[in-house]
Write a protein that holds these residues in place. Sequence first.
Motif, mmCIF file in Angstrom:
data_model
loop_
_atom_site.group_PDB
_atom_site.id
_atom_site.type_symbol
_atom_site.label_atom_id
_atom_site.label_comp_id
_atom_site.label_asym_id
_atom_site.label_seq_id
_atom_site.Cartn_x
_atom_site.Cartn_y
_atom_site.Cartn_z
ATOM 1 N N SER A 4 0.567 -1.329 0.132
ATOM 2 C CA SER A 4 0.019 -0.604 -0.297
ATOM 3 C C SER A 4 1.023 1.193 -0.034
ATOM 4 N N ILE A 5 2.434 1.542 0.130
ATOM 5 C CA ILE A 5 2.771 2.487 0.134
ATOM 6 C C ILE A 5 3.016 2.577 -0.963
ATOM 7 N N ASN A 6 3.058 3.957 -1.568
ATOM 8 C CA ASN A 6 4.043 4.807 -2.322
ATOM 9 C C ASN A 6 4.167 4.884 -2.808
ATOM 10 N N GLU A 7 5.207 4.571 -4.284
ATOM 11 C CA GLU A 7 6.767 4.635 -4.327
ATOM 12 C C GLU A 7 7.057 5.163 -5.303
ATOM 13 N N ARG A 8 8.128 6.340 -5.971
ATOM 14 C CA ARG A 8 8.617 6.573 -7.156
ATOM 15 C C ARG A 8 8.689 5.469 -7.743
ATOM 16 N N ARG A 9 7.680 5.380 -8.961
ATOM 17 C CA ARG A 9 8.443 4.509 -9.634
ATOM 18 C C ARG A 9 8.334 4.799 -10.871
ATOM 19 N N VAL A 10 9.458 3.623 -11.908
ATOM 20 C CA VAL A 10 9.397 4.237 -13.711
ATOM 21 C C VAL A 10 8.999 2.866 -14.470
ATOM 22 N N ILE A 11 8.444 3.453 -15.865
ATOM 23 C CA ILE A 11 7.708 2.617 -16.399
ATOM 24 C C ILE A 11 8.488 3.154 -18.137
ATOM 25 N N SER A 50 8.001 3.510 -30.946
ATOM 26 C CA SER A 50 7.691 4.590 -29.960
ATOM 27 C C SER A 50 8.328 4.127 -28.687
ATOM 28 N N HIS A 51 9.065 4.434 -28.176
ATOM 29 C CA HIS A 51 9.798 4.524 -26.688
ATOM 30 C C HIS A 51 9.052 5.610 -26.163
ATOM 31 N N ILE A 52 7.903 5.045 -24.487
ATOM 32 C CA ILE A 52 7.453 6.112 -23.421
ATOM 33 C C ILE A 52 8.331 5.554 -22.194
ATOM 34 N N THR A 53 8.513 6.836 -21.636
ATOM 35 C CA THR A 53 9.066 6.293 -20.228
ATOM 36 C C THR A 53 8.188 7.536 -19.417
ATOM 37 N N ILE A 54 7.465 6.283 -18.255
ATOM 38 C CA ILE A 54 6.411 7.662 -17.481
ATOM 39 C C ILE A 54 6.887 7.510 -16.193
ATOM 40 N N ALA A 55 7.207 8.450 -14.843
ATOM 41 C CA ALA A 55 7.850 7.852 -13.788
ATOM 42 C C ALA A 55 6.382 8.932 -13.340
ATOM 43 N N THR A 56 5.974 8.018 -11.796
ATOM 44 C CA THR A 56 4.721 8.072 -10.622
ATOM 45 C C THR A 56 4.950 7.346 -10.113
ATOM 46 N N ASN A 57 3.858 8.000 -9.384
ATOM 47 C CA ASN A 57 4.297 6.745 -7.590
ATOM 48 C C ASN A 57 2.968 6.610 -7.621
ATOM 49 N N GLY A 58 2.945 4.780 -7.007
ATOM 50 C CA GLY A 58 2.024 4.096 -6.382
ATOM 51 C C GLY A 58 2.373 2.467 -5.938
ATOM 52 N N SER A 59 1.910 2.605 -5.266
ATOM 53 C CA SER A 59 1.774 0.956 -4.525
ATOM 54 C C SER A 59 1.851 -0.232 -5.447
ATOM 55 N N ALA A 60 3.051 -0.902 -5.886
ATOM 56 C CA ALA A 60 3.480 -2.238 -6.509
ATOM 57 C C ALA A 60 2.162 -2.648 -6.925
ATOM 58 N N ARG A 151 11.735 21.900 -16.737
ATOM 59 C CA ARG A 151 12.158 20.840 -16.579
ATOM 60 C C ARG A 151 11.631 19.896 -18.052
ATOM 61 N N GLY A 152 12.924 19.018 -17.544
ATOM 62 C CA GLY A 152 12.102 18.244 -19.409
ATOM 63 C C GLY A 152 11.856 16.866 -18.710
ATOM 64 N N GLY A 153 11.148 15.886 -19.311
ATOM 65 C CA GLY A 153 10.927 14.257 -18.714
ATOM 66 C C GLY A 153 12.169 13.635 -18.270
ATOM 67 N N VAL A 154 11.583 12.612 -17.567
ATOM 68 C CA VAL A 154 12.550 11.842 -17.259
ATOM 69 C C VAL A 154 12.675 10.900 -18.568
ATOM 70 N N VAL A 155 13.898 9.828 -18.656
ATOM 71 C CA VAL A 155 14.288 9.044 -20.274
ATOM 72 C C VAL A 155 14.968 7.626 -18.998
ATOM 73 N N ALA A 156 14.472 6.758 -19.077
ATOM 74 C CA ALA A 156 15.697 5.818 -18.731
ATOM 75 C C ALA A 156 15.824 4.386 -19.235
ATOM 76 N N ILE A 157 16.818 3.709 -18.711
ATOM 77 C CA ILE A 157 17.519 2.213 -19.531
ATOM 78 C C ILE A 157 17.792 1.424 -18.723
ATOM 79 N N GLU A 158 16.866 0.016 -18.661
ATOM 80 C CA GLU A 158 17.620 -0.387 -17.884
ATOM 81 C C GLU A 158 19.312 -0.869 -18.456
ATOM 82 N N ARG A 159 19.830 -1.109 -17.084
ATOM 83 C CA ARG A 159 21.390 -2.027 -17.154
ATOM 84 C C ARG A 159 21.189 -3.167 -17.471
#
Length: 159
Positions: A4-11, A50-60, A151-159
């Motif tokens: 139930s904990i809202n945490e920062r998430r990147v999808i 296209s590649h969409i990167t979404i940063a949000t806060n939410g529970s698992a 500010r621009g949006g977040v971009v992310a790539i897996e290690r």
Amino acid sequence: MTNSINERRVISVIVLNESSVLARITALFAGRGYNIESLTVAPIPNSEMSHITIATNGSAKVMEQITKQLHKLIPVYKVIEHEEMVEKEMVLVKFPITEHLSDIGALCAAYNGGIANVGKEMIIAMVADEPKRVQHFIEAAQRYNPSEVIRGGVVAIER
């Protein structure tokens, strides 16, 4: 009880580049009452995707449901909820020309940035770094009286 904990998430979502895809994806978040903190969309080179990167806060639990729903959308090819990632964000800041160019340049350099443009009445600086460091840069830049911060949006790539 950590679900139930809202945490920062990147999808990240890989989609066919066609109209209304973004509207359908954002509707999934809105339908569950979750705000999108940052949204970045760009075409994938040499493809029709296209590649969409979404940063949000939410529970698992909620993110799991959104991820499942994203997989069901027809133009979606892949959904990745990032665990191990390299994440960057860009910011442009406009300063009055009366501020010291060398001081602003030194501050930018400390945050993976530099002076992007100098005009008759302004200095525009650019920084690209991790979102927390971008926030720290914005806070540190306040001493130089910025007139505008974008500010621009977040971009992310897996290690």
